[in-house]
Design a protein around this motif. Sequence first.
Motif, PDB file in Angstrom:
ATOM      1  N   LEU A 133     -14.534 -49.286 -33.694  1.00 55.37           N
ATOM      2  CA  LEU A 133     -15.459 -48.932 -32.615  1.00 55.37           C
ATOM      3  C   LEU A 133     -14.949 -49.486 -31.290  1.00 55.37           C
ATOM      4  CD1 LEU A 133     -17.949 -47.574 -31.541  1.00 55.37           C
ATOM      5  CD2 LEU A 133     -19.281 -49.592 -32.225  1.00 55.37           C
ATOM      6  N   SER A 134     -14.455 -50.703 -31.290  1.00 56.59           N
ATOM      7  CA  SER A 134     -13.905 -51.292 -30.070  1.00 56.59           C
ATOM      8  C   SER A 134     -12.776 -50.434 -29.508  1.00 56.59           C
ATOM      9  CB  SER A 134     -13.386 -52.709 -30.343  1.00 56.59           C
ATOM     10  OG  SER A 134     -14.441 -53.572 -30.678  1.00 56.59           O
ATOM     11  N   ASP A 135     -11.882 -49.989 -30.380  1.00 57.62           N
ATOM     12  CA  ASP A 135     -10.761 -49.154 -29.941  1.00 57.62           C
ATOM     13  C   ASP A 135     -11.252 -47.833 -29.362  1.00 57.62           C
ATOM     14  OD1 ASP A 135      -9.058 -51.166 -30.818  1.00 57.62           O
ATOM     15  OD2 ASP A 135      -8.510 -50.118 -32.678  1.00 57.62           O
ATOM     16  N   GLU A 136     -12.196 -47.208 -30.026  1.00 58.22           N
ATOM     17  CA  GLU A 136     -12.742 -45.929 -29.548  1.00 58.22           C
ATOM     18  C   GLU A 136     -13.455 -46.102 -28.209  1.00 58.22           C
ATOM     19  OE1 GLU A 136     -12.572 -42.758 -30.842  1.00 58.22           O
ATOM     20  OE2 GLU A 136     -11.139 -43.550 -32.288  1.00 58.22           O
ATOM     21  N   LEU A 137     -14.235 -47.162 -28.068  1.00 60.58           N
ATOM     22  CA  LEU A 137     -14.920 -47.430 -26.799  1.00 60.58           C
ATOM     23  C   LEU A 137     -13.925 -47.676 -25.678  1.00 60.58           C
ATOM     24  CD1 LEU A 137     -17.905 -49.730 -27.803  1.00 60.58           C
ATOM     25  CD2 LEU A 137     -18.024 -47.427 -26.846  1.00 60.58           C
ATOM     26  N   GLY A 172     -19.614 -55.872 -26.633  1.00 57.49           N
ATOM     27  CA  GLY A 172     -19.819 -56.530 -25.345  1.00 57.49           C
ATOM     28  C   GLY A 172     -18.507 -56.940 -24.704  1.00 57.49           C
ATOM     29  N   GLU A 173     -17.583 -57.437 -25.513  1.00 56.71           N
ATOM     30  CA  GLU A 173     -16.282 -57.865 -24.985  1.00 56.71           C
ATOM     31  C   GLU A 173     -15.464 -56.691 -24.459  1.00 56.71           C
ATOM     32  OE1 GLU A 173     -14.569 -60.115 -28.200  1.00 56.71           O
ATOM     33  OE2 GLU A 173     -15.780 -61.887 -27.731  1.00 56.71           O
ATOM     34  N   VAL A 174     -15.492 -55.566 -25.164  1.00 60.59           N
ATOM     35  CA  VAL A 174     -14.752 -54.381 -24.712  1.00 60.59           C
ATOM     36  C   VAL A 174     -15.310 -53.886 -23.379  1.00 60.59           C
ATOM     37  CG1 VAL A 174     -14.360 -51.921 -25.195  1.00 60.59           C
ATOM     38  CG2 VAL A 174     -13.987 -53.620 -26.979  1.00 60.59           C
ATOM     39  N   ILE A 175     -16.613 -53.824 -23.283  1.00 57.41           N
ATOM     40  CA  ILE A 175     -17.252 -53.356 -22.048  1.00 57.41           C
ATOM     41  C   ILE A 175     -16.906 -54.299 -20.894  1.00 57.41           C
ATOM     42  CG2 ILE A 175     -19.474 -52.952 -20.914  1.00 57.41           C
ATOM     43  CD1 ILE A 175     -20.514 -52.082 -23.771  1.00 57.41           C
ATOM     44  N   SER A 176     -17.020 -55.591 -21.126  1.00 56.92           N
ATOM     45  CA  SER A 176     -16.698 -56.578 -20.084  1.00 56.92           C
ATOM     46  C   SER A 176     -15.230 -56.524 -19.691  1.00 56.92           C
ATOM     47  CB  SER A 176     -17.048 -57.991 -20.553  1.00 56.92           C
ATOM     48  OG  SER A 176     -18.435 -58.128 -20.711  1.00 56.92           O
ATOM     49  N   ALA A 196     -13.298 -54.099 -19.652  1.00 61.94           N
ATOM     50  CA  ALA A 196     -13.041 -52.902 -18.852  1.00 61.94           C
ATOM     51  C   ALA A 196     -13.628 -53.020 -17.448  1.00 61.94           C
ATOM     52  CB  ALA A 196     -13.615 -51.676 -19.559  1.00 61.94           C
ATOM     53  N   GLY A 197     -14.259 -54.168 -17.166  1.00 68.70           N
ATOM     54  CA  GLY A 197     -14.807 -54.405 -15.838  1.00 68.70           C
ATOM     55  C   GLY A 197     -16.227 -53.886 -15.648  1.00 68.70           C
ATOM     56  N   HIS A 198     -16.914 -53.636 -16.756  1.00 70.47           N
ATOM     57  CA  HIS A 198     -18.270 -53.115 -16.696  1.00 70.47           C
ATOM     58  C   HIS A 198     -19.260 -54.149 -17.237  1.00 70.47           C
ATOM     59  CE1 HIS A 198     -16.418 -49.407 -15.538  1.00 70.47           C
ATOM     60  NE2 HIS A 198     -15.749 -49.342 -16.679  1.00 70.47           N
ATOM     61  N   THR A 199     -20.531 -53.844 -17.115  1.00 76.50           N
ATOM     62  CA  THR A 199     -21.570 -54.784 -17.524  1.00 76.50           C
ATOM     63  C   THR A 199     -22.238 -54.316 -18.815  1.00 76.50           C
ATOM     64  OG1 THR A 199     -22.011 -55.269 -15.201  1.00 76.50           O
ATOM     65  CG2 THR A 199     -23.712 -55.904 -16.799  1.00 76.50           C
ATOM     66  N   PRO A 200     -22.113 -55.102 -19.887  1.00 74.20           N
ATOM     67  CA  PRO A 200     -22.837 -54.757 -21.108  1.00 74.20           C
ATOM     68  C   PRO A 200     -24.272 -55.284 -21.030  1.00 74.20           C
ATOM     69  CG  PRO A 200     -21.477 -56.676 -21.507  1.00 74.20           C
ATOM     70  CD  PRO A 200     -21.237 -56.256 -20.079  1.00 74.20           C
ATOM     71  N   PHE A 201     -25.203 -54.504 -21.499  1.00 73.41           N
ATOM     72  CA  PHE A 201     -26.591 -54.941 -21.625  1.00 73.41           C
ATOM     73  C   PHE A 201     -26.955 -54.730 -23.085  1.00 73.41           C
ATOM     74  CE2 PHE A 201     -31.122 -54.470 -21.821  1.00 73.41           C
ATOM     75  CZ  PHE A 201     -31.584 -55.425 -20.951  1.00 73.41           C
ATOM     76  N   ILE A 202     -26.881 -55.790 -23.877  1.00 72.21           N
ATOM     77  CA  ILE A 202     -27.170 -55.693 -25.305  1.00 72.21           C
ATOM     78  C   ILE A 202     -28.651 -55.991 -25.472  1.00 72.21           C
ATOM     79  CG2 ILE A 202     -26.595 -56.539 -27.611  1.00 72.21           C
ATOM     80  CD1 ILE A 202     -23.733 -56.985 -26.496  1.00 72.21           C
ATOM     81  N   ALA A 203     -29.400 -54.921 -25.704  1.00 76.50           N
ATOM     82  CA  ALA A 203     -30.854 -54.953 -25.592  1.00 76.50           C
ATOM     83  C   ALA A 203     -31.515 -56.051 -26.419  1.00 76.50           C
ATOM     84  CB  ALA A 203     -31.432 -53.583 -25.944  1.00 76.50           C
ATOM     85  N   TYR A 204     -31.221 -56.120 -27.710  1.00 81.33           N
ATOM     86  CA  TYR A 204     -31.927 -57.097 -28.543  1.00 81.33           C
ATOM     87  C   TYR A 204     -31.665 -58.522 -28.059  1.00 81.33           C
ATOM     88  CZ  TYR A 204     -27.891 -58.676 -31.261  1.00 81.33           C
ATOM     89  OH  TYR A 204     -26.701 -59.231 -31.645  1.00 81.33           O
TER      90      TYR A 204
END
Length: 132
Positions: A120-124, A24-28, A30-38
């Motif tokens: 995973l954070s680095d790859e994302l 979620g932090e990586v997505i945010s 980068a200026g995008h919106t994370p939607f973590i379903a659970y």
Amino acid sequence: MKIFVAMRVPRHDPSAEQLATAVGEVISAAGHTPFIAYQEIARRGLPPEQFMPYVRDEISTSNIVLVIYSPDLRGGLIELGIAYALGVPVWLAIHPGKHVSTSALACASKVFNFTTAQELSDELRIAIDLGA
């Protein structure tokens, strides 16, 4: 850009919760919106008969569905199938050496191999920076 994140609910698994936070932090960042379903399902208190229509609607408005695969993942595979059927790109994050169904692999437009949340954070971060 909205990135829908499907993963096994991390019941009593602090490392899985840390993984969700890191993603979620990586997505945010980068200026995008994370939607973590659970997390969203729990926050809204949705029962099963309500959360699948909700999930379908959220996937339909997402730009990418990231599935963090585990061998006992169930609902996330449904979400993967919904995304694939709707034409939403599926990114699949897997642990090396774990069995992953050939169907799940065939649906993925991008596959990440990772052993730690940092990997995973680095790859994302790289994938998002390259413009998905």
